[in-house]
Motif scaffolding. Structure first.
Motif, PDB file in Angstrom:
ATOM      1  N   VAL A  17      64.872  90.513 -16.760  1.00  0.00           N
ATOM      2  CA  VAL A  17      65.836  90.226 -17.830  1.00  0.00           C
ATOM      3  C   VAL A  17      66.838  89.161 -17.391  1.00  0.00           C
ATOM      4  CG1 VAL A  17      67.619  91.235 -19.306  1.00  0.00           C
ATOM      5  CG2 VAL A  17      65.562  92.536 -18.766  1.00  0.00           C
ATOM      6  N   GLU A  18      67.153  89.100 -16.100  1.00  0.00           N
ATOM      7  CA  GLU A  18      68.128  88.143 -15.590  1.00  0.00           C
ATOM      8  C   GLU A  18      67.570  86.731 -15.483  1.00  0.00           C
ATOM      9  OE1 GLU A  18      71.340  88.923 -14.934  1.00  0.00           O
ATOM     10  OE2 GLU A  18      70.877  90.888 -15.748  1.00  0.00           O
ATOM     11  N   THR A  19      66.270  86.578 -15.567  1.00  0.00           N
ATOM     12  CA  THR A  19      65.633  85.279 -15.406  1.00  0.00           C
ATOM     13  C   THR A  19      65.604  84.530 -16.733  1.00  0.00           C
ATOM     14  OG1 THR A  19      64.219  86.227 -13.707  1.00  0.00           O
ATOM     15  CG2 THR A  19      63.555  84.125 -14.609  1.00  0.00           C
ATOM     16  N   SER A  20      66.103  83.296 -16.720  1.00  0.00           N
ATOM     17  CA  SER A  20      66.006  82.484 -17.926  1.00  0.00           C
ATOM     18  C   SER A  20      64.682  81.741 -17.895  1.00  0.00           C
ATOM     19  CB  SER A  20      67.170  81.512 -18.030  1.00  0.00           C
ATOM     20  OG  SER A  20      67.181  80.637 -16.934  1.00  0.00           O
ATOM     21  N   THR A  29      52.449  73.372 -38.037  1.00  0.00           N
ATOM     22  CA  THR A  29      52.739  71.951 -37.824  1.00  0.00           C
ATOM     23  C   THR A  29      53.768  71.665 -36.733  1.00  0.00           C
ATOM     24  OG1 THR A  29      54.443  72.014 -39.530  1.00  0.00           O
ATOM     25  CG2 THR A  29      52.209  71.383 -40.222  1.00  0.00           C
ATOM     26  N   THR A  30      54.372  72.687 -36.140  1.00  0.00           N
ATOM     27  CA  THR A  30      55.484  72.451 -35.221  1.00  0.00           C
ATOM     28  C   THR A  30      55.442  73.394 -34.027  1.00  0.00           C
ATOM     29  OG1 THR A  30      56.819  71.880 -37.155  1.00  0.00           O
ATOM     30  CG2 THR A  30      58.004  72.237 -35.111  1.00  0.00           C
ATOM     31  N   LEU A  31      55.883  72.870 -32.886  1.00  0.00           N
ATOM     32  CA  LEU A  31      56.086  73.665 -31.683  1.00  0.00           C
ATOM     33  C   LEU A  31      57.592  73.820 -31.517  1.00  0.00           C
ATOM     34  CD1 LEU A  31      54.783  74.835 -29.035  1.00  0.00           C
ATOM     35  CD2 LEU A  31      55.363  72.643 -28.019  1.00  0.00           C
ATOM     36  N   HIS A  32      58.050  75.047 -31.337  1.00  0.00           N
ATOM     37  CA  HIS A  32      59.475  75.323 -31.183  1.00  0.00           C
ATOM     38  C   HIS A  32      59.719  75.800 -29.760  1.00  0.00           C
ATOM     39  CE1 HIS A  32      59.825  75.165 -35.565  1.00  0.00           C
ATOM     40  NE2 HIS A  32      58.727  75.898 -35.585  1.00  0.00           N
ATOM     41  N   LEU A  33      60.815  75.339 -29.164  1.00  0.00           N
ATOM     42  CA  LEU A  33      61.162  75.684 -27.790  1.00  0.00           C
ATOM     43  C   LEU A  33      62.573  76.242 -27.744  1.00  0.00           C
ATOM     44  CD1 LEU A  33      60.053  72.252 -26.302  1.00  0.00           C
ATOM     45  CD2 LEU A  33      58.693  74.342 -26.267  1.00  0.00           C
ATOM     46  N   ARG A  34      62.784  77.204 -26.866  1.00  0.00           N
ATOM     47  CA  ARG A  34      64.137  77.703 -26.621  1.00  0.00           C
ATOM     48  C   ARG A  34      64.192  78.277 -25.216  1.00  0.00           C
ATOM     49  NH1 ARG A  34      64.612  83.336 -30.159  1.00  0.00           N
ATOM     50  NH2 ARG A  34      63.312  84.597 -28.776  1.00  0.00           N
ATOM     51  N   GLU A  35      65.392  78.401 -24.682  1.00  0.00           N
ATOM     52  CA  GLU A  35      65.582  79.040 -23.394  1.00  0.00           C
ATOM     53  C   GLU A  35      65.988  80.485 -23.662  1.00  0.00           C
ATOM     54  OE1 GLU A  35      67.856  78.266 -19.224  1.00  0.00           O
ATOM     55  OE2 GLU A  35      67.632  76.627 -20.623  1.00  0.00           O
ATOM     56  N   SER A  36      65.430  81.408 -22.901  1.00  0.00           N
ATOM     57  CA  SER A  36      65.632  82.826 -23.192  1.00  0.00           C
ATOM     58  C   SER A  36      67.093  83.259 -23.109  1.00  0.00           C
ATOM     59  CB  SER A  36      64.777  83.696 -22.269  1.00  0.00           C
ATOM     60  OG  SER A  36      65.116  83.467 -20.917  1.00  0.00           O
ATOM     61  N   ASP A  37      67.901  82.591 -22.279  1.00  0.00           N
ATOM     62  CA  ASP A  37      69.301  83.009 -22.188  1.00  0.00           C
ATOM     63  C   ASP A  37      70.186  82.383 -23.265  1.00  0.00           C
ATOM     64  OD1 ASP A  37      69.303  80.487 -21.068  1.00  0.00           O
ATOM     65  OD2 ASP A  37      70.585  81.009 -19.385  1.00  0.00           O
ATOM     66  N   THR A  38      69.646  81.452 -24.062  1.00  0.00           N
ATOM     67  CA  THR A  38      70.361  80.894 -25.217  1.00  0.00           C
ATOM     68  C   THR A  38      69.410  80.825 -26.407  1.00  0.00           C
ATOM     69  OG1 THR A  38      69.873  78.661 -24.445  1.00  0.00           O
ATOM     70  CG2 THR A  38      72.047  79.532 -23.881  1.00  0.00           C
ATOM     71  N   PRO A  39      68.993  81.974 -26.930  1.00  0.00           N
ATOM     72  CA  PRO A  39      67.973  81.989 -27.981  1.00  0.00           C
ATOM     73  C   PRO A  39      68.404  81.386 -29.313  1.00  0.00           C
ATOM     74  CG  PRO A  39      68.864  84.179 -27.659  1.00  0.00           C
ATOM     75  CD  PRO A  39      69.439  83.311 -26.579  1.00  0.00           C
ATOM     76  N   GLY A  40      69.684  81.169 -29.502  1.00  0.00           N
ATOM     77  CA  GLY A  40      70.143  80.583 -30.761  1.00  0.00           C
ATOM     78  C   GLY A  40      69.936  79.083 -30.837  1.00  0.00           C
ATOM     79  N   THR A  41      69.670  78.446 -29.698  1.00  0.00           N
ATOM     80  CA  THR A  41      69.435  77.007 -29.662  1.00  0.00           C
ATOM     81  C   THR A  41      67.933  76.763 -29.610  1.00  0.00           C
ATOM     82  OG1 THR A  41      71.493  76.651 -28.465  1.00  0.00           O
ATOM     83  CG2 THR A  41      69.885  74.871 -28.403  1.00  0.00           C
ATOM     84  N   ILE A  42      67.404  76.212 -30.681  1.00  0.00           N
ATOM     85  CA  ILE A  42      65.961  75.985 -30.799  1.00  0.00           C
ATOM     86  C   ILE A  42      65.705  74.497 -30.942  1.00  0.00           C
ATOM     87  CG2 ILE A  42      63.914  76.405 -32.208  1.00  0.00           C
ATOM     88  CD1 ILE A  42      65.276  79.050 -33.085  1.00  0.00           C
ATOM     89  N   LEU A  43      64.787  73.989 -30.122  1.00  0.00           N
ATOM     90  CA  LEU A  43      64.368  72.596 -30.212  1.00  0.00           C
ATOM     91  C   LEU A  43      63.011  72.551 -30.892  1.00  0.00           C
ATOM     92  CD1 LEU A  43      65.217  71.424 -26.590  1.00  0.00           C
ATOM     93  CD2 LEU A  43      66.602  71.145 -28.650  1.00  0.00           C
ATOM     94  N   SER A  44      62.856  71.645 -31.810  1.00  0.00           N
ATOM     95  CA  SER A  44      61.587  71.456 -32.519  1.00  0.00           C
ATOM     96  C   SER A  44      61.253  69.964 -32.476  1.00  0.00           C
ATOM     97  CB  SER A  44      61.696  71.950 -33.960  1.00  0.00           C
ATOM     98  OG  SER A  44      62.055  73.307 -33.988  1.00  0.00           O
TER      99      SER A  44
END
Length: 63
Positions: A17-20, A29-44
């Motif tokens: 759980v501590e690992t991001s 049509t799209t690939l979405h990326l996010r970092e687990s410790d900041t799930p509200g920020t999504i890059l598409s």
């Protein structure tokens, strides 16, 4: 209403759980990326931009 994304984490994350980690979700049509410790920020990123990034990164690791 937009469909809910199904996020997948790399098996290399170890499940700690501590690992991001980078998480990925796809739509037709799209690939979405996010970092687990900041799930509200999504890059598409656009397909061409993502392809350019991956090509560049792969080029850095050629032996």
């Amino acid at each position: 209403m937009p469909q809910a994304l199904h996020w997948q984490k790399s098996s290399y994350s170890g499940g700690n759980v501590e690992t991001s980690c980078l998480e990925i979700a796809t739509t037709p049509t799209t690939l979405h990326l996010r970092e687990s410790d900041t799930p509200g920020t999504i890059l598409s990123p656009a397909r061409t931009a993502l392809n350019a990034l991956l090509t560049s990164v792969k080029g850095q690791f050629r032996v």
